[in-house]
Scaffold this active site. Structure first.
Site, PDB file in Angstrom:
ATOM      1  N   ASP A  61      14.278   4.792  26.511  1.00 60.93           N
ATOM      2  CA  ASP A  61      13.382   5.524  27.399  1.00 60.93           C
ATOM      3  C   ASP A  61      13.230   4.823  28.748  1.00 60.93           C
ATOM      4  O   ASP A  61      13.249   3.590  28.810  1.00 60.93           O
ATOM      5  CB  ASP A  61      12.008   5.659  26.713  1.00 60.93           C
ATOM      6  CG  ASP A  61      11.167   6.757  27.341  1.00 60.93           C
ATOM      7  OD1 ASP A  61      11.690   7.519  28.166  1.00 60.93           O
ATOM      8  OD2 ASP A  61       9.973   6.844  27.002  1.00 60.93           O
ATOM      9  N   ASN A 101      14.343  17.988  24.475  1.00 56.68           N
ATOM     10  CA  ASN A 101      14.853  17.716  25.831  1.00 56.68           C
ATOM     11  C   ASN A 101      15.450  18.953  26.513  1.00 56.68           C
ATOM     12  O   ASN A 101      15.650  18.968  27.728  1.00 56.68           O
ATOM     13  CB  ASN A 101      15.895  16.584  25.830  1.00 56.68           C
ATOM     14  CG  ASN A 101      15.305  15.206  25.637  1.00 56.68           C
ATOM     15  OD1 ASN A 101      15.959  14.306  25.129  1.00 56.68           O
ATOM     16  ND2 ASN A 101      14.038  15.027  26.030  1.00 56.68           N
TER      17      ASN A 101
HETATM   18  C1  FPP Z   1      14.974   8.915  28.233  1.00 60.08           C
HETATM   19  O1  FPP Z   1      14.635   8.570  29.552  1.00 60.08           O
HETATM   20  C2  FPP Z   1      16.392   9.077  28.142  1.00 60.08           C
HETATM   21  C3  FPP Z   1      17.041  10.233  27.836  1.00 60.08           C
HETATM   22  C4  FPP Z   1      16.386  11.519  27.535  1.00 60.08           C
HETATM   23  C5  FPP Z   1      18.493  10.252  27.792  1.00 60.08           C
HETATM   24  C6  FPP Z   1      19.053   9.030  27.152  1.00 60.08           C
HETATM   25  C7  FPP Z   1      20.478   9.031  27.383  1.00 60.08           C
HETATM   26  C8  FPP Z   1      21.163   7.961  27.790  1.00 60.08           C
HETATM   27  C9  FPP Z   1      20.624   6.618  28.044  1.00 60.08           C
HETATM   28  C10 FPP Z   1      22.577   8.135  27.923  1.00 60.08           C
HETATM   29  C11 FPP Z   1      23.182   7.747  26.608  1.00 60.08           C
HETATM   30  C12 FPP Z   1      24.550   8.166  26.603  1.00 60.08           C
HETATM   31  C13 FPP Z   1      25.315   8.231  25.501  1.00 60.08           C
HETATM   32  C14 FPP Z   1      26.719   8.626  25.657  1.00 60.08           C
HETATM   33  C15 FPP Z   1      24.801   7.922  24.141  1.00 60.08           C
HETATM   34  P1  FPP Z   1      13.710   9.567  30.357  1.00 60.08           P
HETATM   35  O2  FPP Z   1      14.577  10.494  31.131  1.00 60.08           O
HETATM   36  O3  FPP Z   1      12.753  10.239  29.416  1.00 60.08           O
HETATM   37  O4  FPP Z   1      12.970   8.577  31.302  1.00 60.08           O
HETATM   38  P2  FPP Z   1      11.458   8.686  31.825  1.00 60.08           P
HETATM   39  O5  FPP Z   1      10.581   8.538  30.616  1.00 60.08           O
HETATM   40  O6  FPP Z   1      11.355   7.539  32.753  1.00 60.08           O
HETATM   41  O7  FPP Z   1      11.317  10.012  32.507  1.00 60.08           O
END
Ligand code: FPP
Length: 250
Positions: free
Chosen positions: A22, A70
């Site tokens: 996250d 999501n």
């Molecule tokens: C949460 O951060 C992250 C996600 C919803 C996506 C996670 C995906 C990756 C790290 C890429 C992984 C790739 C592979 C190929 C496995 P957020 O967007 O919720 O962050 P925030 O809480 O700061 O808004």
């Protein structure tokens, strides 16, 4: 499946680590960049984490890449994440295969584009026999979805007369979940400061040790990963027993 014999009295490597990665969006926002930039940086951390935990001897690593919820994000972010999954598979499958890492996706994949489904299928079959580590990528996954799915499959077997309702116990139920053939996670890590499970592996987290940290995922370094393992080693896992019982059993 819970390995009840495991006690944390001596340094041990968790057999199964799961991670909610996250903080990509906030990381990008702090730099006045679009959220997709944060996700791209997040992939780099993901690649380092796979290496780190494989080297540490972790046998199963489960990463929450995209939850069933999501889809509610802005369409532009969803499509940039899908593009990123495609790119990452293209970029990393061969080297993960070389490292003897098995790639497996859990979640409802039928909503992904046919291209992405094909790419997932290809990565899974190419790496299916690898034995160094199993890398589970939870994509369009939700713990509640997993529980409903397992219930539905068991109900069908009852209807077909293959099993009796009385046959359904914890072991049989667990075997019908997405990770039915894997041990339950020993260590759950969530970066980014939130302290919640967010519909991740609801059943399997029953006895898992939780580790939360403030670091945003793109900044989560090898030192931070090592700190999570060190903290895990300070925990005493009791599985409902008393501390004294665990100490006597050694
Ligand atoms: C949460 O951060 C992250 C996600 C919803 C996506 C996670 C995906 C990756 C790290 C890429 C992984 C790739 C592979 C190929 C496995 P957020 O967007 O919720 O962050 P925030 O809480 O700061 O808004």
């Amino acid at each position: 499946m819970v390995s009840q014999s495991q006690s944390q009295s001596q340094a041990s490597v968790p057999g199964h680590v799961c991670i909610i990665m996250d903080g990509n969006g906030r990381w990008a926002k702090k730099r006045l960049m679009p959220r997709s930039y944060g996700h791209r940086k997040g992939v780099e951390t993901t690649r380092r984490a796979v290496d780190f935990f494989a080297r540490a001897g972790v046998a199963h690593l489960t990463l929450f890449a995209f939850s069933s919820e999501n889809w509610n994000r802005p369409a532009e972010e969803v499509s940039s994440l899908m593009e990123l999954f495609m790119q990452s598979l293209r970029q990393y499958t061969a080297e993960l295969h070389e490292q003897q890492i098995r790639i497996r996706f859990i979640g409802e994949r039928s909503l992904f584009s046919e291209d992405l489904q094909r790419q997932i299928q290809q990565a899974e079959s190419e790496t299916g026999a690898n034995r160094n580590m199993v890398l589970n990528i939870a994509a369009n996954y939700g713990g509640q979805w997993d529980l409903v799915n397992a219930s539905r499959r068991l109900a069908q077997q009852v209807r077909d007369g293959a099993i009796d309702p009385a046959d359904i116990d914890q072991r049989l139920f667990a075997a019908h979940l997405s990770l039915g053939d894997s041990p339950d996670p020993d260590l759950f890590i969530r970066t980014g400061g939130e302290q919640r499970v967010s519909n991740f592996l609801l059943w399997q987290l029953a006895y898992t040790e939780f580790y939360f940290c403030e670091t945003l995922w793109p900044d989560f370094s090898e030192a931070d990963m090592a700190a999570a393992l060190a903290e895990y080693n300070r925990r005493q896992r009791r599985y409902g027993k008393t501390g004294e019982q665990i100490e006597v059993a050694g």
